[in-house]
Design an enzyme around this catalytic site. Structure first.
Site, PDB file in Angstrom:
ATOM      1  N   GLN A  75       0.839  -1.194   0.000  1.00  0.00           N
ATOM      2  CA  GLN A  75       0.000   0.000   0.000  1.00  0.00           C
ATOM      3  C   GLN A  75       0.876   1.247   0.000  1.00  0.00           C
ATOM      4  O   GLN A  75       1.892   1.308   0.692  1.00  0.00           O
ATOM      5  CB  GLN A  75      -0.900  -0.014   1.243  1.00  0.00           C
ATOM      6  CG  GLN A  75      -1.907   1.113   1.310  1.00  0.00           C
ATOM      7  CD  GLN A  75      -2.731   1.026   2.592  1.00  0.00           C
ATOM      8  OE1 GLN A  75      -2.795  -0.017   3.224  1.00  0.00           O
ATOM      9  NE2 GLN A  75      -3.346   2.125   2.988  1.00  0.00           N
ATOM     10  N   CYS A  81      -6.383   0.572   1.936  1.00  0.00           N
ATOM     11  CA  CYS A  81      -6.063  -0.801   2.330  1.00  0.00           C
ATOM     12  C   CYS A  81      -7.186  -1.750   1.924  1.00  0.00           C
ATOM     13  O   CYS A  81      -6.953  -2.926   1.647  1.00  0.00           O
ATOM     14  CB  CYS A  81      -5.804  -0.879   3.827  1.00  0.00           C
ATOM     15  SG  CYS A  81      -7.217  -0.394   4.854  1.00  0.00           S
ATOM     16  N   HIS A 252      -8.560  -1.551   9.689  1.00  0.00           N
ATOM     17  CA  HIS A 252      -7.636  -1.906   8.617  1.00  0.00           C
ATOM     18  C   HIS A 252      -8.115  -3.196   7.965  1.00  0.00           C
ATOM     19  O   HIS A 252      -8.481  -4.139   8.663  1.00  0.00           O
ATOM     20  CB  HIS A 252      -6.242  -2.094   9.228  1.00  0.00           C
ATOM     21  CG  HIS A 252      -5.136  -2.207   8.234  1.00  0.00           C
ATOM     22  ND1 HIS A 252      -4.848  -1.236   7.303  1.00  0.00           N
ATOM     23  CD2 HIS A 252      -4.225  -3.194   8.025  1.00  0.00           C
ATOM     24  CE1 HIS A 252      -3.801  -1.604   6.587  1.00  0.00           C
ATOM     25  NE2 HIS A 252      -3.408  -2.800   6.991  1.00  0.00           N
ATOM     26  N   ASN A 284      -1.546  -8.497   5.810  1.00  0.00           N
ATOM     27  CA  ASN A 284      -1.656  -7.060   5.986  1.00  0.00           C
ATOM     28  C   ASN A 284      -1.206  -6.378   4.690  1.00  0.00           C
ATOM     29  O   ASN A 284      -0.085  -6.623   4.222  1.00  0.00           O
ATOM     30  CB  ASN A 284      -0.755  -6.627   7.149  1.00  0.00           C
ATOM     31  CG  ASN A 284      -0.894  -5.146   7.472  1.00  0.00           C
ATOM     32  OD1 ASN A 284      -1.359  -4.356   6.664  1.00  0.00           O
ATOM     33  ND2 ASN A 284      -0.475  -4.778   8.670  1.00  0.00           N
ATOM     34  N   TRP A 286       0.001  -3.661   4.160  1.00  0.00           N
ATOM     35  CA  TRP A 286       1.238  -2.892   4.306  1.00  0.00           C
ATOM     36  C   TRP A 286       2.473  -3.733   3.975  1.00  0.00           C
ATOM     37  O   TRP A 286       3.563  -3.213   3.796  1.00  0.00           O
ATOM     38  CB  TRP A 286       1.370  -2.360   5.738  1.00  0.00           C
ATOM     39  CG  TRP A 286       0.380  -1.298   6.074  1.00  0.00           C
ATOM     40  CD1 TRP A 286      -0.367  -0.570   5.195  1.00  0.00           C
ATOM     41  CD2 TRP A 286       0.028  -0.837   7.381  1.00  0.00           C
ATOM     42  NE1 TRP A 286      -1.179   0.314   5.877  1.00  0.00           N
ATOM     43  CE2 TRP A 286      -0.947   0.176   7.219  1.00  0.00           C
ATOM     44  CE3 TRP A 286       0.429  -1.166   8.665  1.00  0.00           C
ATOM     45  CZ2 TRP A 286      -1.503   0.841   8.299  1.00  0.00           C
ATOM     46  CZ3 TRP A 286      -0.122  -0.501   9.740  1.00  0.00           C
ATOM     47  CH2 TRP A 286      -1.085   0.497   9.560  1.00  0.00           C
TER      48      TRP A 286
END
Length: 642
Positions: A75, A81, A252, A284, A286
């Protein structure tokens, strides 16, 4: 409908690419220019952006490097997200990304054919019942020679950045993707149906049986190619993307990348041991920051699992954003789960198939109550039934029915200050078996969705055999908009809109007469029926008839006191006409008669419950035909009242 593809904004990829080759120019998209207007609603929020093509960022660009993987995605400087998590799920399912990224081999950079590059790409997304083909150029926003938004871990891999650009174009600009619903992206990638599940409301963390049942559903969706996402609900703005002590992040979106029952133990003991653990793997977006509790990457719990089992599960000890959890811990920490099913309608599948019915409609405002189609939810009793109404049949004794209501996404209008979706929902009412005109009095509500300003709402419900009416509505009356209604059943439901308020007038009406009364017959139950079968029971059903029209109920198996709970509606020309109710026992060769009652009703008489003794066909009391039937009648001389 759902297999057709429409060129978005009428931009034809093949003809545009051909023109670029002929003119020896690289494509520059006039509808999504390399300017701030493609990035933001109003003002620039991140500083000076330079738009660069992949060939200006690396020497050897590719769509994919070593295939496509959930680990490709990272991201960027955008709160999307939800979109990146959906892309992570997409990457794990080749049939889906092959649809979203069509002709990917043809679109791939080819060093051996330098003249095949035209700086143009296209991607496909499902919107409001149709696949849209979105064309973009490959100029990407950068700062200091780095991609600003979604990017891959390999500097020369660009599929994720290009898919994100096409999705931003579809939604108006990049900033339109800042905050959203993973369920929407999953549907856009698949054309499937998303089912949201509130884990707290279901008490799955506390109740083992409910949790096991939920895991079976999640496992089934995963094994049949569905996409899954989850999140921990943030209760305040300060909670958004706050990292908990356990390593998870609030507010998230996480992609679910695997669901397994993991065998515990080592060697032959593990093979013969029946104990298995319900496990779920997440990522995740990220690309870092993971769960640090039991079954995290380096936790001692993995010593309970053989090395071969760990390899099969792909367990790695690195902070790559992907991790495993026990399903019980998952239900304790996560609050929301989204199951996106690609509804299987193929006749050649070994798995369960569905019959899909799709109808389009709109909420429209009118001063005429009979023409108004924007009545609001059931809270507004005076106008609720003015909404559009859709009838469908359940033809099995019990059938699982999926209903999904979509509205046109308003995100693209955010630049105009009109980006808010309507709060929408629907109710399902069980109606008379022969209803074919619009409802004007509320009937038995058997289910309904929540009301939310989401792009779609969903309900999964088991319904008994019979006829039903779905009423899609906005929460408040007087609002206008388009919607798409999808109904999935095991056998065709014949879903269609009810448009007429009463029987139409024809050229024969004056000669044959026009109905002056409408009567609803509700057969509630029967008691004390005579046994007809060898097992001492019967398989009864009821037939209602009036002025030559008949309605037959489903068969009730092995009972002498059936709860029929069925209704019929008759539009009557004769005010003094009779209504016949006959009960039969279902047999293979010939059905046997159990008894009947004959009723009369007057206009506007109060609805009342009548328990009547059954009689034989000669209308005489017959001791050999014991039993009673309980009936409600409602008659009106105003046709639109029922």
């Amino acid at each position: 409908m759902f297999s057709s593809v429409k060129a978005y904004e009428d931009q034809q990829y093949a003809s545009l690419k051909k023109h670029c080759f002929q003119s020896k120019t690289l494509f520059e998209d006039p509808l999504f220019p390399a300017t701030d207007q493609s990035l933001f609603f109003q003002a620039n929020r991140i500083g000076h952006v330079t738009w660069k093509r992949p060939k200006e960022l690396c020497d050897d660009p590719h769509l994919f490097v070593n295939g496509i993987s959930a680990h490709d995605l990272h991201q960027g400087q955008l709160g999307n997200c939800w979109f990146v998590a959906a892309c992570s799920s997409l990457a794990s399912r080749e049939p889906f990304w092959d649809k979203v990224i069509p002709d990917w081999k043809e679109q791939e950079w080819d060093k051996g054919k330098g003249d095949s590059y035209a700086g143009i790409f296209h991607f496909r997304f499902w919107r409001f019942g149709q696949w849209l083909d979105v064309v973009i150029d490959d100029r990407l926003p950068t700062i200091n020679n780095q991609l600003v938004y979604c990017h891959s871990k390999d500097r020369n891999e660009f599929w994720s950045a290009l898919v994100e650009k096409a999705y931003a174009k579809l939604n108006g600009c990049y900033e339109a993707l800042d905050g959203g619903n993973t369920a929407d992206a999953l549907v856009d990638f698949t054309g499937g149906v998303s089912e949201p599940i509130e884990l707290l409301e279901g008490k799955f963390a506390q109740e083992e049986e409910a949790r096991n049942h939920l895991f079976d559903r999640v496992l089934k969706v995963h094994n049949r190619g569905g996409l899954i996402s989850c999140s921990i609900r943030a209760t305040s703005q300060a909670d958004m993307e706050a990292r908990l002590d356990c390593g998870l992040v609030k507010g998230h979106a996480y992609a679910v990348t695997d669901v397994r029952r993991v065998r515990l133990g080592h060697g032959l003991l593990a093979f013969f041991k029946s104990e298995k653990l319900s496990m779920i793997r997440m990522r995740n977006p990220w690309g870092e920051k993971e769960w640090n509790g039991p079954w995290s990457d380096s936790s001692e719990e993995w010593q309970k699992v053989s090395k071969s089992e760990r390899e099969r599960l792909g367990v790695t000890v690195e902070d790559d954003g992907e991790f495993w959890m026990d399903f019980e811990d998952f239900c304790k920490h996560f609050t929301d789960l989204i199951l996106c099913r690609l509804i299987n309608t193929s006749l050649l599948s070994i798995h369960k198939t569905w019959e899909e019915q799709v109808v389009r409609g709109s909420w429209q405002l009118s001063d005429d109550p009979l023409k108004n189609r924007s009545g609001g939810c059931l809270n507004h009793k005076a106008t609720f039934l003015q909404n559009p109404q859709y009838m469908f049949d359940v033809k099995k004794v019990v059938d699982e029915v999926l209903v999904c209501l979509h509205q046109k996404d308003q995100r693209v209008r955010a630049k105009e200050g009109k980006g808010e979706n309507l709060a929408i929902g629907f109710d399902i009412h069980q109606v008379e078996l022969n209803r074919k005109y619009r409802m004007h009095l509320s009937q038995q509500k058997v289910g309904g969705s929540v009301y939310i300003n989401s792009r779609s709402v969903f309900l999964r419900k088991e319904l008994k055999e019979g006829r039903y009416v779905i009423i899609p509505t906005t929460f408040d009356p007087g609002l206008q908009g388009e919607f798409l209604l999808r109904v999935f059943t095991d056998v065709p439901s014949d879903c269609k809109e009810l448009t007429l308020d009463e029987p139409p007038h024809t050229c024969w009406t004056g000669m044959c007469g026009y109905p002056s009364l409408v009567t609803q017959v509700h057969v509630v139950r029967a008691d004390g029926l005579q046994a007809q079968d060898s097992d001492g029971a019967s398989d009864p059903y009821v037939v209602m008839s009036c002025e030559g029209h008949k309605v037959r109920s489903p068969v009730h198996k092995d009972t002498l006191s059936p709860d029929f709970n069925v209704k019929g509606v008759f539009y009557r020309k004769k005010a003094n006409g009779t209504i016949h109710i006959e009960i039969y026992n279902r047999n293979i060769v010939s059905d046997s008669f159990l008894g009947q009652v004959t009723l009369t009703s007057k206009p506007n008489e109060p609805q009342e419950v009548r328990t009547l003794h059954l009689r034989d066909k000669g209308n005489r009391q017959n001791d050999d035909l014991p039993g009673t039937v309980t009936v409600k009648l409602l008659t009106s001389n105003v046709l639109t009242n029922i």
